[in-house]
Write an enzyme that holds these catalytic residues in place. Structure first.
Site, short mmCIF file in Angstrom:
data_model
loop_
_atom_site.label_atom_id
_atom_site.label_comp_id
_atom_site.label_asym_id
_atom_site.label_seq_id
_atom_site.Cartn_x
_atom_site.Cartn_y
_atom_site.Cartn_z
N GLU A 69 0.86 -1.21 0.11
CA GLU A 69 0.03 -0.11 0.02
C GLU A 69 0.93 1.43 0.12
O GLU A 69 0.45 2.40 -0.34
CB GLU A 69 -1.05 0.16 1.39
CG GLU A 69 -0.59 0.32 2.43
CD GLU A 69 0.10 -0.99 3.23
OE1 GLU A 69 0.32 -1.92 2.61
OE2 GLU A 69 0.44 -0.62 4.34
N GLY A 95 -0.33 -5.43 1.90
CA GLY A 95 -0.25 -4.24 2.61
C GLY A 95 -1.75 -4.30 3.16
O GLY A 95 -2.67 -4.78 2.81
N CYS A 96 -1.71 -3.30 4.11
CA CYS A 96 -2.95 -3.20 4.77
C CYS A 96 -3.43 -1.93 5.62
O CYS A 96 -2.45 -1.31 5.91
CB CYS A 96 -3.28 -4.27 5.70
SG CYS A 96 -2.82 -5.76 4.91
N GLY A 97 -4.48 -1.70 6.08
CA GLY A 97 -4.82 -0.84 7.10
C GLY A 97 -5.49 -1.49 8.13
O GLY A 97 -5.98 -2.63 8.05
#
Lengths: 504, 157, 245, 371, 422
Positions: free
Chosen positions: A291, D15-17
């Site tokens: 991200e 990926g992340c939140g």
């Protein structure tokens, strides 16, 4: 010779000179940038210091009487299947210096070369081949994000706004080589050739010299971890932006331009003081997860108001398919995958020779994976890493690439003899050096011409090959693995490449 | 210095020092072209007298440049020559040197602002020697041999 | 010009800002900002952007000109690869601020996160400046090649005071870091030298701090009362001996 | 959609939140809170995975193990239930209520089972009970096709799947749940789309974990936990973290903070500078449990029965930030996510690299889950 | 347009060439007292000793004047110039009209007051005829012994020529050493030694006061100091002076020579002058000077020719220079190499190594003179440096290096020189 450490004195090449033919023109002396050839005025003799010879052939090719032969040093260690000559020499070298061994150009170890185990199909009788001399043959290639579908209004007009694209007249581009790692003249050669050919060259991570901004429409500007020369002007100067995550010669490690190569022009372009190291370590410090990559992709898109396609370049590694998928989903428009035979710059030998995977399998698996995910058609895939000829390119496109990046072969077109001394900054062919005297050896007029010749020749060969496959447009080759067959590959290799065994 | 006029315009050899790599091949080619045998080995090693290059590669690293006769419109060598050995061919614009006539007085060497007139042995004595733009060749030898286009054969009149 | 950013996607918000800038508007005030990224990204005009709320990542990245004031905390990657202009954060900021920054100023009132000022570069007239009023995390000034970082250590959270960075200046090969109120030498990266600021350094510090204090509404004199220590690279070629061939 | 990928890609990463919200006073937080917080970080995910954990979701069954089971194919339900009956006493079972969305083609089916260990097991032997559940989970995940245990703790519900955070929340009717501790995760996987099991949180017993980053040491960690009977079947590196914690805390008896120090150990350089008892302690932890340490960039939130642990890798390559107002503490990838639920935080700060940040229910708060 | 040129040597030829470049139709008439087609006056000593023959003596092809459509009047002397009537008067009273006149009447030998300098056995040495006569004379002598009066360039060249012919030669020079006007004392003395080494006798600080004869034939000369030198041949070569007698009374201003401005025009409009007779600006000294050397003569002729034909050209000033050799050793001098006043911003750089002697003279940081003995390769480059007036302070050390070249000079200068047509 006298004061050398004996342990470090095992050298690879010997300069043989036929003194009957030597006219003492001293050409070999002036041309050798490694201090291997000398003129002894008193004896009126030219002699060589063989231990300095790197086998670059500069002297022998320039000798007007062909009196020089560069030969392998016949000195040999005791034959040992385990301890090969280079293992032994490297070990001695490191025992003497304690340094990481640096070398240049891509992986030269005899890993299986899959290009050489794939053959191309030709039409016979049942479907006609095409004569490319007479008939139109289209190589034009668009790189950039494509919509999943085109929206049509009730009048039948297309309402979808297409994303920005790179338009290539032939599916070959010049891969990233930074100004600094190669000198200005080579950059200019490549830029001029790209312009003339209707393709693109890539600045690499060293910024774009202001005098080359005129080639901006044919330039892909790179943004790497060191962010050298990355300014809003730079980002907007090119036709596309490439984020460099990795490169084939040294996956997972960064670039390092030694201070002695950072001269005035490089300093100005990279915007760092003269003489300081230009370090661009492996990670972008703002990218530690997918991200974050997305964050940078969109930061670049925002900075250029969504007018430039963004490419992400990675080295081909085990997990390349999953990574490529992530990159596609992170918003990249183009994914460039650089195999382990690629790499024009300096790299630690241990890494160059042991890290990464071949482009062939990387492209096959990335293309396959993106298709399985149903997103292959939305992004462009560029293969890089060791393309040697047009048939390698045809095979790469058949495996699924949209286009290829070439760099080693481009440097060879301007003279490189693969002597692998790039890191020393003394390139006798004037390529990987910024020394003003050596840099002159590449005259961009000649360099550009030779590059244009090469790409034209390859393009014509690609057309010939398309013709024999009965194809008159490059898009019909893309991912057309049916046109490839494997020879001498195991079942798992065939499966990985997703091609059939020859004869089937 | 002579005022520069080149009313007819003519092709001469210009150096482009930006690209000169000090390989000396122009000198080798010049010598060879002006040798009896036109063979570099013989020209250098056997022929007597040994031919002398009419171009001079200056080399002061990192710069190098090959300097030869400019075939000046108002050539100072011609103006200094004692007996008309050096003349300007009004048709071609070339500065011609008549070796048979040359006295070997070196007034031309003294006068040439480019320092491109050399001496060569002719039988017993020395005579002046200078670029003749290779009359037997379409492109002068030095230009043809230059691997980096550091010499060009152009009309910049 | 005022923009209510409530619930607005960054792309929309930034487009509004860009359009305003193109129209020649020089003062833009953003309200209800919460997490919108890329504010000021790539802007090349000398405009003022006043942010109310917490802006998202990459605030002012690739920017060259604007003055952005954030009246609150900011998130990660503020001033990423920034070329010029000024960013004033009247709170704390996250990780990777001022990455690859090569011009302009980044003023942070309180703490900054990890990896701040990595790859900062100065070139000729370009001299990026970061001032951090609080503390900074590890890897401050890593690979620093130019510019100035001033760490004031004034407003750090007391319970996290220890957050003064480890590996400070690793791989540094240019630029200067000034640290107010001392530094534990153990935290310095390889190749960093500590010295007393010269008179010239002090003049530079004073100039910067005066501007910083004015922007932040602080008393410059109080800040300057403490001693500063100066960190510089011992070599412009920190890794020159690492390799052989 | 909704099937476990058949191709052997190995582990996935992404990926992340992430976000975690706790009310230290044990009060009930609405499920909507975590949803709106997470939605503010939509940018960090790509719509291919979101999930929530709600501690305190099932007060009516708080003493029973609650198993959420995902059926990629409903035909798997029968063998699962047959199997469960052989091991546990099922008190209650029902489909997890969902709202079908147009954007989801064929989501898997979810059932929940509230079960107790068989009577012959000593209810006081918590460890034995837990082992039993771990065994059940591993066996279903490994042996029964198309069935996966999504959660297995007490008073804990985990809701996850393929979609953006708002879609998953809508699908699972998150607004209908309340809890004292909420976890949320939006995912940016690089795996094949449509693998519901790949969404976070990953759980085992009361441990539930959400993760941002990539575990570069996955191969080492996986082979380590496998020695102790854990099976990594969910094609993601995050799963292994849940097992590591269960192993270290429950089986090896480390405190939570010691376990955190195993996962993100201090650098030798820092250990070197410590005074002897502390120095020996960390030296021993690293020497003994080196195979359990995590490498690579990560930010982890781990929920457990009475609190939450936040942990970064030891050089803090992933973001993590904490906000507090009164008893409400929120921890997330971005400050904006905190401000989405705590309008005017009293305090906002970033935890240090490698140092666990633990928030527990207040001492005087009645354990929500009785033992 | 009628052009008349008096004289038929270097200046005249160049005047013709430039006239014809500009004016293709005007009438050109050349008047010369000598009967020959234009020849190399400076090579008469080599002609004399047989080094060269007739073919090498002619300065231009036989058809040169024909090709340039020039009317030649050879064997006639101009006795007067009548500016107001636009005509010249010849010795046969013939009058030639002109619109533009060029006077390049050269020089005449200076004859000193030597007793009995006339008659058999005495010679001057400035024309082809002089050389022919001397040659014939020497050949007839059984034991030719010659005294050459004057150790200047011509005298020494004549002496060398005679030596080659087997003559026993003594040079008598009034100054302390030979070539006193051309060289500095060091080189002059080395030349002198070299001449002696090659069998010439050189007497300096002395001069011939009288010629001794017996039966009309010369037996020797008597020197100022009373010494006697045996000889049967005396050659007088103490120099030439501008041949200005033809303009006496014409109103054309004469100083040492005919004074001209920088268009080579005399004080009388339409009348130009050039060559050894003219007194034009010295490039370095910026004052009028007679410079009897070829490059000056040809340049003056050229400039005069252009200006006569109406094409404005400016004379940049003459630069003294000479190249000569004796018995195989070369000497080149360019510019101001002697009479250095060290208090006047002058500086000398000397390189004296083995056989080679080089000297550079700087004035206020600018190169004004170069002298080189036994090394002449590329020496003309100094010519352009002197002309450029560039400051050479920064390259003083390199200036006399054998490798000295364009690369030691500023890039702008080099580019100006090497990238533009010559």
């Amino acid at each position: 010779m006298l004061y050398k450490n004996p342990y470090n004195n095992y050298f690879d090449y010997v300069v043989q000179r036929d003194m009957d033919k030597c006219i003492r023109c001293k050409d070999c002396v002036t041309q050798c940038s490694y201090d291997a050839n000398f003129y002894d005025e008193e004896r009126d003799l030219i002699y060589s210091l063989d231990s300095n010879c790197v086998g670059c052939m500069r002297c022998s090719t320039f000798c007007p009487t062909d009196c020089i032969r560069i030969v392998r040093n016949p000195d040999t260690f005791r034959i040992n299947a385990n301890w090969k000559d280079n293992n032994v020499k490297d070990l001695y070298k490191q025992a003497g210096t304690g340094g990481i061994i640096i070398t240049g150009m891509g992986n030269d170890k005899p890993y299986k070369n899959y290009w050489e185990h794939m053959v191309i199909d030709a039409c016979q009788v049942t479907n006609p081949s095409i004569d490319p001399l007479r008939e139109p043959m289209e190589l034009r290639t668009f790189l950039g994000r494509k919509p999943d579908r085109l929206e049509v209004n009730k009048d039948g007009d297309i309402t979808t706004k297409l994303a920005p694209q790179l338009v290539l007249e032939t599916p070959i581009m010049f891969s990233a080589m930074s100004y600094g790692s190669i000198n200005y003249n080579v950059c200019e050669s490549v830029a001029r050739a790209a312009k003339e050919l209707g393709i693109y060259w890539n600045t690499g991570e060293g910024g774009l010299p202001d005098t080359l901004y005129e080639y901006g429409k044919h330039t892909i500007v790179q943004c790497a971890s060191g962010r050298f020369g990355v300014s809003p002007e730079y980002l907007n100067a090119g036709a596309a932006i490439e984020i460099k995550i990795g490169q084939g010669a040294k996956p997972g490690i960064g670039g390092h331009l030694p201070g002695e190569k950072v001269l005035e022009g490089i300093s100005r372009t990279r915007m760092i003081p003269v003489g300081t190291d230009a370090i661009s370590p492996a990670p972008h410090h703002d990218i530690y997860s997918i991200e974050d990559l997305r964050q940078l992709i969109y930061a670049l898109k925002e900075a250029t108001r969504y007018e430039k396609p963004v490419s992400v370049k990675i080295a081909a590694v085990h997990n390349v398919a999953a990574i490529a998928s992530g990159i596609a989903r992170a918003g990249a428009d183009i994914i460039a995958v650089d195999g382990f035979r690629g790499g024009t710059g300096a790299a630690p030998k241990s890494i160059r020779d042991n890290v990464g995977i071949p482009t062939e399998v990387a492209i096959a698996s990335v293309d396959q994976r993106l298709r399985e995910e149903g997103i292959r058609h939305q992004v462009s895939l560029v293969a890089a890493g060791g393309f040697r000829n047009s048939s390698d390119i045809v095979k790469a496109i058949a495996l699924g690439a949209d286009a290829v990046y070439i760099a080693t072969s481009a440097l060879m077109a301007v003279g490189c003899t693969l002597c692998q001394q790039c890191h020393r900054g003394r390139c006798a062919w004037g390529i990987t050096t910024n020394d003003p005297e050596l840099s002159k050896r590449v005259n961009p007029e000649i360099g550009a011409e030779r590059l244009v010749n090469l790409i034209r020749a390859w393009s014509n060969e690609i057309k010939e090959m398309l013709g024999l496959m009965g194809i008159n447009s490059i898009e019909s080759l893309k991912g057309n693995r049916d046109r490839l067959r494997g020879v001498g590959l195991s079942e798992i290799e065939l499966q990985t490449l997703d091609i059939k065994q020859a004869g089937m | 210095m002579t005022e520069k006029i080149n009313e007819d315009g003519m092709k001469i050899v210009y150096p482009r020092e930006q690209w000169c790599i000090a390989c000396n091949l122009c000198e080798v080619a010049c010598m060879t072209e002006h040798s009896r045998t036109k063979d570099p080995l013989r020209a250098y090693l056997i022929e007597k007298p040994r031919p002398v290059s009419r171009t001079k590669v200056e080399y002061l690293p990192p710069v190098a440049v090959s300097v030869m006769c400019r075939h000046c419109a108002e050539a100072e060598c011609v103006e200094a020559c004692k007996n008309g050995t050096l003349t300007r061919d009004e048709k071609t614009g070339k500065i011609e040197l008549d070796r048979d006539k040359c006295l070997g007085c070196w007034m031309c060497i003294m006068a040439c602002p480019y320092g491109v007139i050399t001496q060569v042995r002719k039988e017993e004595k020395a005579v002046a020697n200078k670029c003749d733009l290779c009359p037997d060749r379409e492109i002068p030898a030095c230009v043809a041999v230059c691997p980096n286009r550091a010499l060009v054969f152009e009309d910049r009149g | 010009m005022k923009i209510d950013s409530q619930g607005m996607h960054y792309k929309v918000l930034n487009q509004k800002i860009n359009e305003a800038v193109i129209q020649g508007i020089t003062d833009i005030e953003l309200f209800n900002v919460n997490g919108q990224r890329y504010i000021g990204d790539g802007l090349r005009k000398e405009v003022r952007i006043n942010v109310h709320g917490v802006p998202g990542n990459d605030l002012g990245s690739f920017m060259n000109g604007p003055v952005i004031t954030v009246n609150n905390n900011a998130q990660d990657a503020v001033g990423n690869t920034m070329n010029g202009g000024k960013i004033i954060i009247k709170g704390m900021a996250g990780d990777v601020c001022g990455y690859g920054m090569r011009g302009g100023k980044l003023f942070i009132l309180k703490d900054a996160g990890y990896r701040v000022g990595i790859h900062m570069k100065g070139y000729k007239t370009l001299n990026p400046i970061i001032v951090i009023g609080g503390n900074a995390g590890d890897f401050l000034a890593e690979y620093m090649a130019g510019g100035v970082i001033i760490l004031l250590r004034m407003f750090g959270r007391n319970d996290h005071n220890n957050i003064i960075g480890d590996y400070l200046g690793t791989g540094m090969h240019g630029g200067t870091v000034y640290i107010r109120d001392g530094i534990d030498k153990k935290k310095l990266g390889k190749g960093v030298g500590v010295s007393e600021p010269s008179a010239e350094d002090n003049m530079l510090i004073e100039d910067i701090i005066k501007e910083y204090a004015a922007d932040m509404g602080l008393d410059a004199g109080k800040i300057l009362n403490e001693k500063f220590e100066k960190l510089t690279a011992l070599s412009t070629r920190p890794y020159s001996k690492l390799y052989t061939y | 959609m909704g099937i476990k990928p058949s191709t052997p890609y190995g582990k996935d990463f992404g990926g992340c939140g992430l976000v975690g919200i706790i009310d230290r006073s044990g009060g009930s937080l609405s499920g909507s809170m975590v949803v709106s917080s997470l939605c503010s970080m939509k940018e960090r995910g790509n719509g291919l995975g979101s999930g929530y954990a709600v501690y305190g979701a099932y007060p009516d069954f708080k003493d029973s193990f609650g198993l959420h089971i995902m059926y990629n194919d409903i035909s798997a339900r029968e063998p699962v239930e047959e199997f469960l009956k052989t091991r546990l006493r099922i008190k209650h079972s029902e489909p997890v209520p969902v709202k079908k969305l147009h954007s989801m083609n064929t989501p898997p089916e979810f059932w929940r089972y509230f079960a107790d260990p068989p009577e012959d097991l000593d209810v006081q032997d918590e460890d034995a009970n837990d082992d039993l559940i771990v065994g059940v989970v591993m066996e279903i995940n490994e042996r029964i096709d198309n069935a996966y245990v999504v959660s297995s703790g007490k008073n804990l519900g985990v809701f996850k799947g393929v979609g953006h955070p708002d879609e998953i929340a809508e699908f699972f009717r998150m607004q209908d749940y309340k809890g004292y501790l909420l976890l949320g995760h939006t995912r940016f996987p690089t795996n094949t789309p449509g693998w519901w099991g790949g969404a976070h949180p990953f759980t085992i017993l009361d441990w539930s974990i959400v993760h941002n980053g990539e575990i570069s040491s996955y191969g080492t960690n996986k082979r380590y936990v496998e020695m102790f009977g854990y099976k990594c079947t969910l094609l993601t590196d995050t799963e292994v973290v849940a097992y590591l914690l269960d192993l270290l805390v429950r089986k090896k008896g480390l405190t939570l903070s010691a376990a955190a120090s195993v996962l993100a150990p201090p650098f030798w350089k820092n250990i070197q500078d410590m005074e002897p008892p502390k120095k020996d302690y960390y030296t021993a932890l690293r020497m003994c449990y080196g195979n359990a340490s995590l490498n690579g960039p990560f930010a982890i939130l781990m929920g457990f029965d009475n609190g939450i642990l936040g942990l970064n890798d030891r050089i803090k390559l992933r973001p993590l930030i904490v906000g507090r107002k009164g008893d409400i503490v929120a921890i997330a990838s971005e400050e904006s996510a905190i401000r989405e639920v705590i309008k005017e935080p009293e305090d906002v700060w970033a935890p240090k690299a490698g140092e666990p940040f633990i928030v527990k229910l207040k001492e005087d708060v009645t354990q929500v889950r009785s033992t | 347009m009628k052009y008349v040129i008096i004289g038929n040597s270097y200046a005249a030829v160049f005047a013709v060439e430039s006239l014809r470049k500009t004016d293709k139709s005007g009438e050109i008439t050349i008047i010369s007292k000598e009967p020959y087609h234009v020849y190399a006056r400076a090579a008469i000593h080599e002609y004399m000793d047989g080094t060269i023959g007739d073919a090498q003596m002619y300065y231009r092809d036989k058809d040169f004047y024909e090709k340039h459509r020039v009317t030649t009047i050879f064997g006639r002397t101009v006795t007067g110039v009548e500016p107001e009537k636009n005509r010249v008067v010849l010795d046969n009273k013939q009058k030639i009209d002109f619109d533009k006149l060029m006077i390049s009447s050269g020089g005449v030998p200076i004859v000193p007051p030597i007793e009995d300098f006339k008659g058999v056995g005495t010679f001057t040495f400035t024309t082809w005829d002089d050389a022919k006569v001397l040659k014939d004379w020497v050949k007839k002598q059984k034991m030719p012994q010659a005294v050459v009066i004057g150790g200047g360039l011509i005298g020494l060249q004549c002496a060398e020529g005679l030596k080659h012919m087997g003559v026993d030669v003594t040079v008598v020079e009034l100054a302390d050493y030979v070539l006193v006007k051309a060289l500095d004392s060091i080189t002059a003395q080395r030349v002198q030694q070299w001449l002696t080494h090659n069998g010439l006798k050189v007497i300096t600080g002395n001069t011939v006061v009288s010629i001794n004869r017996a039966k009309g034939r010369i037996t020797g000369v008597k020197l100022k100091n009373g010494e006697k030198v045996k000889c049967n041949t005396v050659v007088l070569s103490i120099g030439v002076r501008p041949n200005t007698s033809l303009v006496e009374g014409s109103g054309i201003k004469v100083n040492r020579g005919i004074m001209v401005d920088n268009s080579m025009q005399t004080n009388v409009e339409g009348i130009f002058s050039g060559g050894d007779v003219a007194e034009a600006e010295d490039f370095l000294r910026k004052k009028g000077e007679v410079m009897p050397i070829i490059p000056v003569a040809t340049m003056q002729g050229k400039i005069a020719g252009f200006n006569m034909a109406g094409e404005k050209r400016t004379y940049p000033g003459g630069l003294l220079q000479n190249a000569f050799q004796f018995f195989g050793k070369s000497v080149v001098s360019i510019g101001n190499v002697i009479s250095i006043d060290h208090n006047d911003g002058f500086e000398e750089i000397i390189k004296d190594e083995g056989d080679v002697y080089k000297k550079a003279v700087l004035q206020d940081g600018k190169l004004v003179g170069v002298l080189s003995m036994n090394y002449i390769a590329r020496i003309g480059i100094y010519n352009s440096i002197i002309r450029s007036r560039m400051d050479v302070t920064g390259i003083k050390d390199k200036l006399l290096s054998d490798k000295f070249g364009f690369l030691d000079l500023p890039k702008e200068f080099r580019d100006e020189m090497l990238t533009k047509p010559g």
